[in-house]
Write an enzyme that holds these catalytic residues in place. Structure first.
Site, PDB file in Angstrom:
ATOM      1  N   LYS A  41      12.596  16.577  14.563  1.00  0.00           N
ATOM      2  CA  LYS A  41      12.939  17.415  13.398  1.00  0.00           C
ATOM      3  C   LYS A  41      14.341  17.078  12.906  1.00  0.00           C
ATOM      4  O   LYS A  41      15.327  17.397  13.569  1.00  0.00           O
ATOM      5  CB  LYS A  41      12.878  18.895  13.785  1.00  0.00           C
ATOM      6  CG  LYS A  41      12.906  19.793  12.559  1.00  0.00           C
ATOM      7  CD  LYS A  41      13.324  21.208  12.878  1.00  0.00           C
ATOM      8  CE  LYS A  41      14.816  21.355  12.962  1.00  0.00           C
ATOM      9  NZ  LYS A  41      15.555  20.947  11.759  1.00  0.00           N
ATOM     10  N   GLY A 100      23.881  19.101  17.536  1.00  0.00           N
ATOM     11  CA  GLY A 100      24.286  19.970  16.441  1.00  0.00           C
ATOM     12  C   GLY A 100      25.497  20.782  16.847  1.00  0.00           C
ATOM     13  O   GLY A 100      26.237  20.403  17.755  1.00  0.00           O
ATOM     14  N   SER A 101      25.675  21.911  16.205  1.00  0.00           N
ATOM     15  CA  SER A 101      26.885  22.691  16.446  1.00  0.00           C
ATOM     16  C   SER A 101      26.790  23.458  17.772  1.00  0.00           C
ATOM     17  O   SER A 101      25.699  23.714  18.285  1.00  0.00           O
ATOM     18  CB  SER A 101      27.081  23.672  15.299  1.00  0.00           C
ATOM     19  OG  SER A 101      26.000  24.586  15.283  1.00  0.00           O
ATOM     20  N   THR A 102      27.936  23.828  18.285  1.00  0.00           N
ATOM     21  CA  THR A 102      27.973  24.587  19.537  1.00  0.00           C
ATOM     22  C   THR A 102      27.282  25.935  19.360  1.00  0.00           C
ATOM     23  O   THR A 102      26.547  26.384  20.245  1.00  0.00           O
ATOM     24  CB  THR A 102      29.437  24.753  19.998  1.00  0.00           C
ATOM     25  OG1 THR A 102      29.939  23.445  20.317  1.00  0.00           O
ATOM     26  CG2 THR A 102      29.543  25.642  21.226  1.00  0.00           C
ATOM     27  N   ALA A 103      27.476  26.565  18.206  1.00  0.00           N
ATOM     28  CA  ALA A 103      26.857  27.878  17.984  1.00  0.00           C
ATOM     29  C   ALA A 103      25.333  27.770  18.067  1.00  0.00           C
ATOM     30  O   ALA A 103      24.681  28.584  18.734  1.00  0.00           O
ATOM     31  CB  ALA A 103      27.277  28.425  16.623  1.00  0.00           C
ATOM     32  N   THR A 104      24.754  26.754  17.424  1.00  0.00           N
ATOM     33  CA  THR A 104      23.298  26.610  17.474  1.00  0.00           C
ATOM     34  C   THR A 104      22.860  26.161  18.864  1.00  0.00           C
ATOM     35  O   THR A 104      21.812  26.586  19.364  1.00  0.00           O
ATOM     36  CB  THR A 104      22.804  25.620  16.393  1.00  0.00           C
ATOM     37  OG1 THR A 104      23.411  25.961  15.150  1.00  0.00           O
ATOM     38  CG2 THR A 104      21.304  25.673  16.236  1.00  0.00           C
ATOM     39  N   GLY A 105      23.668  25.329  19.499  1.00  0.00           N
ATOM     40  CA  GLY A 105      23.350  24.875  20.858  1.00  0.00           C
ATOM     41  C   GLY A 105      23.195  26.043  21.822  1.00  0.00           C
ATOM     42  O   GLY A 105      22.323  26.027  22.704  1.00  0.00           O
ATOM     43  N   GLU A 135      24.086  18.122  22.745  1.00  0.00           N
ATOM     44  CA  GLU A 135      25.225  17.322  22.263  1.00  0.00           C
ATOM     45  C   GLU A 135      25.841  18.121  21.129  1.00  0.00           C
ATOM     46  O   GLU A 135      25.267  18.194  20.044  1.00  0.00           O
ATOM     47  CB  GLU A 135      24.748  15.953  21.756  1.00  0.00           C
ATOM     48  CG  GLU A 135      24.111  15.061  22.810  1.00  0.00           C
ATOM     49  CD  GLU A 135      25.115  14.440  23.764  1.00  0.00           C
ATOM     50  OE1 GLU A 135      26.323  14.759  23.685  1.00  0.00           O
ATOM     51  OE2 GLU A 135      24.695  13.640  24.610  1.00  0.00           O
ATOM     52  N   CYS A 172      30.960  13.923  15.196  1.00  0.00           N
ATOM     53  CA  CYS A 172      31.250  14.818  16.329  1.00  0.00           C
ATOM     54  C   CYS A 172      32.471  14.330  17.088  1.00  0.00           C
ATOM     55  O   CYS A 172      33.285  15.128  17.542  1.00  0.00           O
ATOM     56  CB  CYS A 172      30.037  14.926  17.240  1.00  0.00           C
ATOM     57  SG  CYS A 172      29.410  13.345  17.810  1.00  0.00           S
ATOM     58  N   GLU A 218      36.951  23.166  14.775  1.00  0.00           N
ATOM     59  CA  GLU A 218      36.383  21.870  14.381  1.00  0.00           C
ATOM     60  C   GLU A 218      36.245  21.846  12.862  1.00  0.00           C
ATOM     61  O   GLU A 218      35.421  22.566  12.301  1.00  0.00           O
ATOM     62  CB  GLU A 218      35.000  21.682  15.024  1.00  0.00           C
ATOM     63  CG  GLU A 218      34.404  20.344  14.672  1.00  0.00           C
ATOM     64  CD  GLU A 218      32.963  20.159  15.151  1.00  0.00           C
ATOM     65  OE1 GLU A 218      32.179  21.110  15.135  1.00  0.00           O
ATOM     66  OE2 GLU A 218      32.640  19.009  15.525  1.00  0.00           O
TER      67      GLU A 218
HETATM   68  P1  NAD Z   1      23.499  22.769  13.209  1.00  0.00           P
HETATM   69  O1  NAD Z   1      23.652  23.271  14.585  1.00  0.00           O
HETATM   70  O2  NAD Z   1      23.643  23.694  12.066  1.00  0.00           O
HETATM   71  O3  NAD Z   1      22.065  22.082  13.007  1.00  0.00           O
HETATM   72  C1  NAD Z   1      21.607  21.053  13.845  1.00  0.00           C
HETATM   73  C2  NAD Z   1      20.089  21.074  13.872  1.00  0.00           C
HETATM   74  O4  NAD Z   1      19.646  22.284  14.495  1.00  0.00           O
HETATM   75  C3  NAD Z   1      19.418  21.034  12.504  1.00  0.00           C
HETATM   76  O5  NAD Z   1      18.291  20.182  12.597  1.00  0.00           O
HETATM   77  C4  NAD Z   1      19.015  22.467  12.301  1.00  0.00           C
HETATM   78  O6  NAD Z   1      17.909  22.627  11.425  1.00  0.00           O
HETATM   79  C5  NAD Z   1      18.632  22.884  13.700  1.00  0.00           C
HETATM   80  N1  NAD Z   1      18.640  24.334  13.956  1.00  0.00           N
HETATM   81  C6  NAD Z   1      19.132  25.325  13.177  1.00  0.00           C
HETATM   82  N2  NAD Z   1      18.953  26.522  13.788  1.00  0.00           N
HETATM   83  C7  NAD Z   1      18.357  26.271  14.974  1.00  0.00           C
HETATM   84  C8  NAD Z   1      17.929  27.094  16.062  1.00  0.00           C
HETATM   85  N3  NAD Z   1      18.105  28.409  16.051  1.00  0.00           N
HETATM   86  N4  NAD Z   1      17.387  26.490  17.133  1.00  0.00           N
HETATM   87  C9  NAD Z   1      17.223  25.154  17.172  1.00  0.00           C
HETATM   88  N5  NAD Z   1      17.597  24.323  16.169  1.00  0.00           N
HETATM   89  C10 NAD Z   1      18.160  24.879  15.082  1.00  0.00           C
HETATM   90  O7  NAD Z   1      24.523  21.556  13.135  1.00  0.00           O
HETATM   91  P2  NAD Z   1      24.937  20.725  11.866  1.00  0.00           P
HETATM   92  O8  NAD Z   1      25.838  21.568  11.039  1.00  0.00           O
HETATM   93  O9  NAD Z   1      23.708  20.113  11.263  1.00  0.00           O
HETATM   94  O10 NAD Z   1      25.762  19.518  12.519  1.00  0.00           O
HETATM   95  C11 NAD Z   1      27.137  19.519  12.674  1.00  0.00           C
HETATM   96  C12 NAD Z   1      27.521  19.840  14.102  1.00  0.00           C
HETATM   97  O11 NAD Z   1      26.871  18.943  14.981  1.00  0.00           O
HETATM   98  C13 NAD Z   1      29.008  19.660  14.372  1.00  0.00           C
HETATM   99  O12 NAD Z   1      29.467  20.724  15.177  1.00  0.00           O
HETATM  100  C14 NAD Z   1      29.073  18.366  15.151  1.00  0.00           C
HETATM  101  O13 NAD Z   1      30.217  18.220  15.976  1.00  0.00           O
HETATM  102  C15 NAD Z   1      27.818  18.436  15.920  1.00  0.00           C
HETATM  103  N6  NAD Z   1      27.420  17.113  16.365  1.00  0.00           N
HETATM  104  C16 NAD Z   1      27.476  16.811  17.693  1.00  0.00           C
HETATM  105  C17 NAD Z   1      27.147  15.530  18.121  1.00  0.00           C
HETATM  106  C18 NAD Z   1      27.204  15.158  19.578  1.00  0.00           C
HETATM  107  O14 NAD Z   1      26.603  14.170  19.932  1.00  0.00           O
HETATM  108  N7  NAD Z   1      27.870  15.901  20.417  1.00  0.00           N
HETATM  109  C19 NAD Z   1      26.777  14.565  17.190  1.00  0.00           C
HETATM  110  C20 NAD Z   1      26.738  14.901  15.856  1.00  0.00           C
HETATM  111  C21 NAD Z   1      27.071  16.179  15.450  1.00  0.00           C
END
Ligand code: NAD
Length: 467
Positions: A168, A219-224, A241, A275, A371
């Protein structure tokens, strides 16, 4: 171009819904895009589950052959994929092309790995073996900054280990990933890879789905954190990640002229939406003014524009939400420090922000502590390297970091105590498929890439026999 399709159970199908994908350089619609319903997500997971027994029993050589074919098809269609990537993500076409070829190279790298049985004991009384078994259906969730390369952190390793995948992409950057799904539909057996797109509404569903055995999330720490909570009930495996706030510590023996272009590149590549971008520079007071001036010159000279135009160095922010967030941070930074380059929002369509350097700012300012994920870089002065290291470590994040010095031993001694998954010396942001990558603290759990990353897509099974 005809409307793109979802890939579910080997078939290319329309979404039950559609959504518009915006070009961040023009704010115009690139194209309408299929959007999966919850029922289509369920169908994709069911297909992946049904495909798992046969796929997991294939010989690893067969799976490697499929990965190699995927790499070939990515390369053969590199120009089209790169153009789509630039149109949806905003990055310059040369960078998009690099990302596409990088994704192909990552698939090829995993064709060179194996999952050998480890014999732990082979004595008279017993034989003990450790096997690496596949897990089942993997939910692979990708953000919008590097849709294709981050997909390639996950999918080849998952497949090589014998898992099946529901992939996805992010809601604002689904196009290149959907196109990839179309390109591999004839290569991958039905159900082994499924590609769906959502409007940011199906990530939680995929995470909590009872038939998904592991979630590989970037993705973001909050969503993680939500992913971790969603995976808890069934004790699903997770790799997270997440975000970072990488510090670059620049010692007093560094030549600012030599270091500045590398630091600038580390901070502003992909318009700072990386990131592992340099997100804070701690510069020794002896070289502070000179380094600030060099960085400001580079920022002033940078060409920003539509990624499809020749000569563009930096594209727009990828989406309106991020654009607004970075604009707010810049406004606050005007009071917390001194803007010496950029700080200007061009009066034109598109989510453009000129690369911005902020000096005379310090910890406690939001731009330093949070960040930013955009083209604005705080440069902080220090006198004592130990103090700089303590400040660099004083964050919930721990993704990457770097030490800059002409004395490698001195740099190494500080690097060892940096609380991050990766520390670079005299460089920043370098990744390769054979180097495991992951975050410390709230920047993640687990690693991707390399042999260690592959192992995370497996369950360790011990067979211990008496004889
Ligand atoms: P995000 O967390 O908003 O979204 C990431 C993904 O998660 C998207 O596909 C989104 O649709 C999905 N998502 C949304 N809600 C969800 C849920 N409740 N459960 C599961 N998945 C859900 O992040 P973003 O804004 O797209 O990306 C930017 C962030 O990602 C930054 O914080 C960046 O540092 C981080 N990032 C980390 C790495 C790494 O390898 N550590 C690499 C790239 C980006």
């Amino acid at each position: 171009m005809a409307q793109l399709k979802l890939l579910i159970d080997g078939r290319l199908e329309d979404g039950d819904l559609t959504m518009d994908v915006i070009n961040p350089a023009t704010e115009a619609v690139v194209m309408a895009c299929p959007r999966a319903s919850k029922a289509q997500l369920d169908k994709a997971v069911a297909a992946a589950k049904a495909a798992f027994p046969a796929w997991s029993r294939t010989l690893i050589a067969e799976r490697k052959a499929v990965l190699g074919q995927i790499a070939d098809v990515i390369q053969a269609n590199a120009a089209e994929l790169a153009r789509l990537l630039t149109q949806e993500q905003g990055k310059p076409i040369a960078d998009a092309t690099g990302e596409v070829y990088g994704a192909a190279a990552f698939f090829r790298y995993f064709t060179m790995l194996d999952l050998p049985v480890k014999v732990i004991d082979d004595s008279e009384g017993r034989r003990v073996e450790a096997h690496r078994r596949p897990l089942g259906v993997i939910g692979a969730i990708v953000p919008w900054n590097f849709p294709l390369i981050l997909m390639a952190f996950k999918v080849p390793a998952a497949l090589l280990a014998g898992n099946t995948v529901v992939l996805k992409p992010a809601a604002t950057t689904p196009l290149s990933t959907l196109r990839l799904g179309e390109l591999i539909a004839q290569i991958v057996p039905p159900g082994v890879v499924n590609v769906i797109a959502d409007a940011n509404d199906l990530g939680g569903e995929l995470t909590r789905h009872p038939d998904v055995r592991k979630v590989s999330f970037t993705g973001s720490t909050a969503t993680g954190k939500k992913v971790m909570a969603g995976a808890a009930d069934a004790l699903k495996r997770i790799t997270l990640e997440l975000g970072g706030n990488d510090a670059a510590i620049v010692l007093d023996d560094v030549d600012p002229k030599t270091a500045a272009p590398k630091i600038f590149q580390g901070a502003f590549q992909n318009s700072g939406q990386v990131c592992i971008a340099v997100k804070r520079v701690y510069a020794h007071e002896k070289i502070y003014d000179a380094l600030c001036d060099e960085l400001a010159q580079l920022a002033d000279a940078a060409v920003i524009g539509d990624g499809l135009e020749q000569g563009t160095q930096l594209g727009p922010l990828q989406n309106k939400m991020q654009y607004d967030k970075v604009k707010d941070l810049i406004e606050e930074a005007r009071h917390d420090g001194k803007i010496i380059a950029g700080g200007v929002i061009p009066d034109q369509p598109g989510y453009f922000i000129r690369p911005t350097i902020v000096r005379d700012i310090t910890d406690g300012a939001r731009l330093v502590d949070e960040e930013q994920f955009g083209p604005v870089l705080p440069v902080i002065k220090f006198a004592d390297p130990e103090d700089a290291l303590a400040r660099a470590n004083n964050t919930p994040y721990g993704l990457g970091g770097s030490i800059w010095s002409s004395d490698l031993e001195r740099a190494y001694a500080l690097a060892e105590r940096m609380e991050s998954g990766t520390v670079w010396i005299n460089k920043h942001s370098e990744l390769a498929p054979n180097i495991p990558f992951g975050g410390a603290k709230e920047s993640g759990i687990g690693v991707e890439l390399g042999e260690e990353g592959l192992a995370e897509f497996t369950q360790l099974q011990v067979i211990s026999m008496a004889r």
